[in-house]
Motif scaffolding. Structure first.
Motif, PDB file in Angstrom:
ATOM      1  N   LEU A  21      48.182  47.182  20.202  1.00  0.00           N
ATOM      2  CA  LEU A  21      47.631  48.464  20.649  1.00  0.00           C
ATOM      3  C   LEU A  21      46.200  48.650  20.158  1.00  0.00           C
ATOM      4  CD1 LEU A  21      50.709  50.830  20.403  1.00  0.00           C
ATOM      5  CD2 LEU A  21      49.623  49.912  22.463  1.00  0.00           C
ATOM      6  N   LYS A  22      45.912  48.111  18.984  1.00  0.00           N
ATOM      7  CA  LYS A  22      44.535  48.165  18.486  1.00  0.00           C
ATOM      8  C   LYS A  22      43.614  47.397  19.434  1.00  0.00           C
ATOM      9  CE  LYS A  22      43.706  47.283  13.890  1.00  0.00           C
ATOM     10  NZ  LYS A  22      44.254  46.811  12.588  1.00  0.00           N
ATOM     11  N   PHE A  23      44.127  46.269  19.887  1.00  0.00           N
ATOM     12  CA  PHE A  23      43.368  45.464  20.837  1.00  0.00           C
ATOM     13  C   PHE A  23      43.121  46.261  22.125  1.00  0.00           C
ATOM     14  CE2 PHE A  23      43.618  42.767  24.630  1.00  0.00           C
ATOM     15  CZ  PHE A  23      42.498  41.977  24.452  1.00  0.00           C
ATOM     16  N   CYS A  24      44.175  46.934  22.611  1.00  0.00           N
ATOM     17  CA  CYS A  24      44.037  47.721  23.848  1.00  0.00           C
ATOM     18  C   CYS A  24      43.018  48.847  23.651  1.00  0.00           C
ATOM     19  CB  CYS A  24      45.391  48.305  24.269  1.00  0.00           C
ATOM     20  SG  CYS A  24      46.577  47.031  24.728  1.00  0.00           S
ATOM     21  N   THR A  25      43.015  49.432  22.466  1.00  0.00           N
ATOM     22  CA  THR A  25      42.060  50.508  22.170  1.00  0.00           C
ATOM     23  C   THR A  25      40.636  49.957  22.137  1.00  0.00           C
ATOM     24  OG1 THR A  25      43.779  51.517  20.845  1.00  0.00           O
ATOM     25  CG2 THR A  25      41.567  52.387  20.558  1.00  0.00           C
ATOM     26  N   LEU A  26      40.495  48.776  21.524  1.00  0.00           N
ATOM     27  CA  LEU A  26      39.184  48.138  21.464  1.00  0.00           C
ATOM     28  C   LEU A  26      38.673  47.851  22.878  1.00  0.00           C
ATOM     29  CD1 LEU A  26      36.945  46.542  19.840  1.00  0.00           C
ATOM     30  CD2 LEU A  26      38.389  44.535  20.164  1.00  0.00           C
ATOM     31  N   MET A  27      39.581  47.394  23.738  1.00  0.00           N
ATOM     32  CA  MET A  27      39.184  47.083  25.114  1.00  0.00           C
ATOM     33  C   MET A  27      38.757  48.350  25.838  1.00  0.00           C
ATOM     34  SD  MET A  27      39.237  43.894  25.761  1.00  0.00           S
ATOM     35  CE  MET A  27      38.612  43.568  24.143  1.00  0.00           C
TER      36      MET A  27
END
Lengths: 371, 69
Positions: A21-27
């Motif tokens: 989810l952190k990755f999705c937020t970064l994206m």
């Protein structure tokens, strides 16, 4: 709950739901999307559509590949390798020789018109293209076939976007970028030397989430990554405005982190999101580390923006405040025009609707070499 | 991948191109006789002319070009 295929396979590699989810937020942040769209991105990535991808390397140094493989944790490489089916990549694939070429051929036949081609490196055109051959075939022939049959081609790094270092004067091999070599291909340019892999990933994530590529500017670059000037997002900007410059390496200004314009920074003419996404998981970027930006993502930077340690050409040496305003005004007007043009051609939906709009208002983006 | 053939028959030249899992473009050709490689050739199949590109440039910036080989 993480029941999907994507989460399971990521979990096996030690990527937690939280990391994902952190990755999705970064994206979402990289794409300048509101955080309310994070669940939509997560949902799309969990569907595990896994489009086939072919990564081609031509006249390159593999720097863009390194950029991908050395990303941070959860490694973007892990996620990219999970959301894409990367069926051909010379630097990391197991088969060699004919077996490697067969993987490429099979992927193309199975997914004709549906796969993503990712190109790293320039395409030499001189002398029949002999300066880069793979499996006995020239880069140009391979690009025509692979990019010509792809859904979309991502030209990653400055070499694939516009020739990059291989095309620096006197361009001994007649190298050009993918769009120039294969005008019929649907190309997204993601320049940088090397490319910042977060921009590549964000482009792919946008595609998987919304079924379209992100909005592009007139140079076919995603606006989210290349719509803003480095100078305007630079943490040393306040020193530029205050007339505090590093004048010699190791001087007082260098120790105090002053503006690097005088020692050659090309930030006032470079469009890139380097200051905001940075490198090594957002740790730093060249200007923060004390080196002037040399506009690695700009067209023909080695000649039009060079030399690296000379002040930007055609900028008067005195009266920085006036100069800053003048630079700012001119470029703001150019950026405005670019956005207006862009609103008309918001997205490239099919090959036939693709148009390259010339905008000569950004002199720094023009190819200075032959002009 | 080297194909093996029984007997001592002279095999045609083998070419492996691309060699993968390396940085750069490499082609290896080998002459195999009686199950042994008797001669081999290697070729780098990509050339950009960095040596030519760095001529007449500001020496201070050449590191940036050569580090991209």
């Amino acid at each position: 709950m993480p029941d999907s295929g994507t989460m399971n396979s990521l979990a096996q590699r030690g990527v937690s739901r939280r990391d994902f989810l952190k990755f999705c937020t970064l994206m979402a942040a990289t794409l300048a999307l509101p955080s309310s769209l994070v669940p939509k991105i997560a949902e799309a990535l969990e569907k595990k559509l896994k489009p086939a991808a072919i990564w081609l390397e031509f006249s390159d140094c593999a720097g863009d590949t390194e950029s991908m493989l050395r990303a941070t944790k959860p490694t973007i490489a892990e996620i990219v390798l999970d959301i894409l089916s990367l069926d051909y990549h010379e630097t990391i694939m197991a088969p060699s020789g004919k077996a490697a070429e067969k993987s490429k051929k099979d992927t193309m036949e199975k997914n004709k018109g549906k796969y993503i081609a990712i190109v790293e490196g320039a395409i030499p055109m001189k002398d029949g293209g002999i300066y880069c051959t793979i499996g006995g075939e020239t880069a140009l022939d391979i690009a025509r076939r692979v990019c010509g049959n792809a859904l979309v081609t991502l030209a990653v790094g400055s070499c694939a976007a516009w020739g990059g270092i291989a095309s620096a004067a006197p361009n001994p091999t007649g190298s050009v970028g993918v769009k120039e070599a294969v005008p019929g291909a649907t190309v997204v340019n993601i320049p940088g030397c090397p490319v910042n892999v977060e921009n590549v990933t964000a482009t792919i994530v946008h595609f998987l989430t919304f079924g379209s590529i992100p909005s592009l500017d007139e140079h076919l670059r995603p606006l989210f990554g290349y719509g803003k000037r480095i100078h305007d997002n630079c943490e040393r900007r306040k020193h530029f405005d205050a007339g505090q410059f590093v004048r010699n390496w190791g001087d007082e200004g260098a120790r105090l982190g002053w503006c690097l314009y005088e020692v050659g920074c090309k930030g006032p003419a470079a469009y890139y999101n380097c200051p905001t996404i940075r490198w090594n998981g957002g740790t730093s970027w060249p200007v923060q580390a004390g080196h002037p930006c040399f506009a690695c993502a700009a067209n023909n930077n080695w000649d039009a923006m060079g030399p690296i340690y000379s002040r930007l050409p055609n900028v008067p040496g005195a009266g920085y405040q006036v100069t800053a305003d003048r630079i700012g005004l001119g470029l703001a007007a150019a950026a405005g025009a670019g956005v207006a043009v862009h609103a008309v051609i918001r997205e490239i939906k099919s090959r036939s609707s693709q148009k390259k709009v010339k905008n000569n208002d950004r002199p720094e983006e023009r190819r200075g070499k032959d002009a | 991948m080297i194909a093996r053939k029984k007997g001592e028959g002279r095999m045609p030249k083998i070419a492996i191109d691309p060699i993968t899992r390396i940085e750069g473009h490499l082609r290896i050709e080998a002459q195999v006789e009686g199950g042994k490689v008797t001669d081999a050739w290697s070729s780098g199949t990509m050339w950009r002319g960095i040596e030519i590109i760095v001529r007449n440039r500001d020496p201070r910036e050449v590191w940036a070009l050569t580090s991209r080989i």
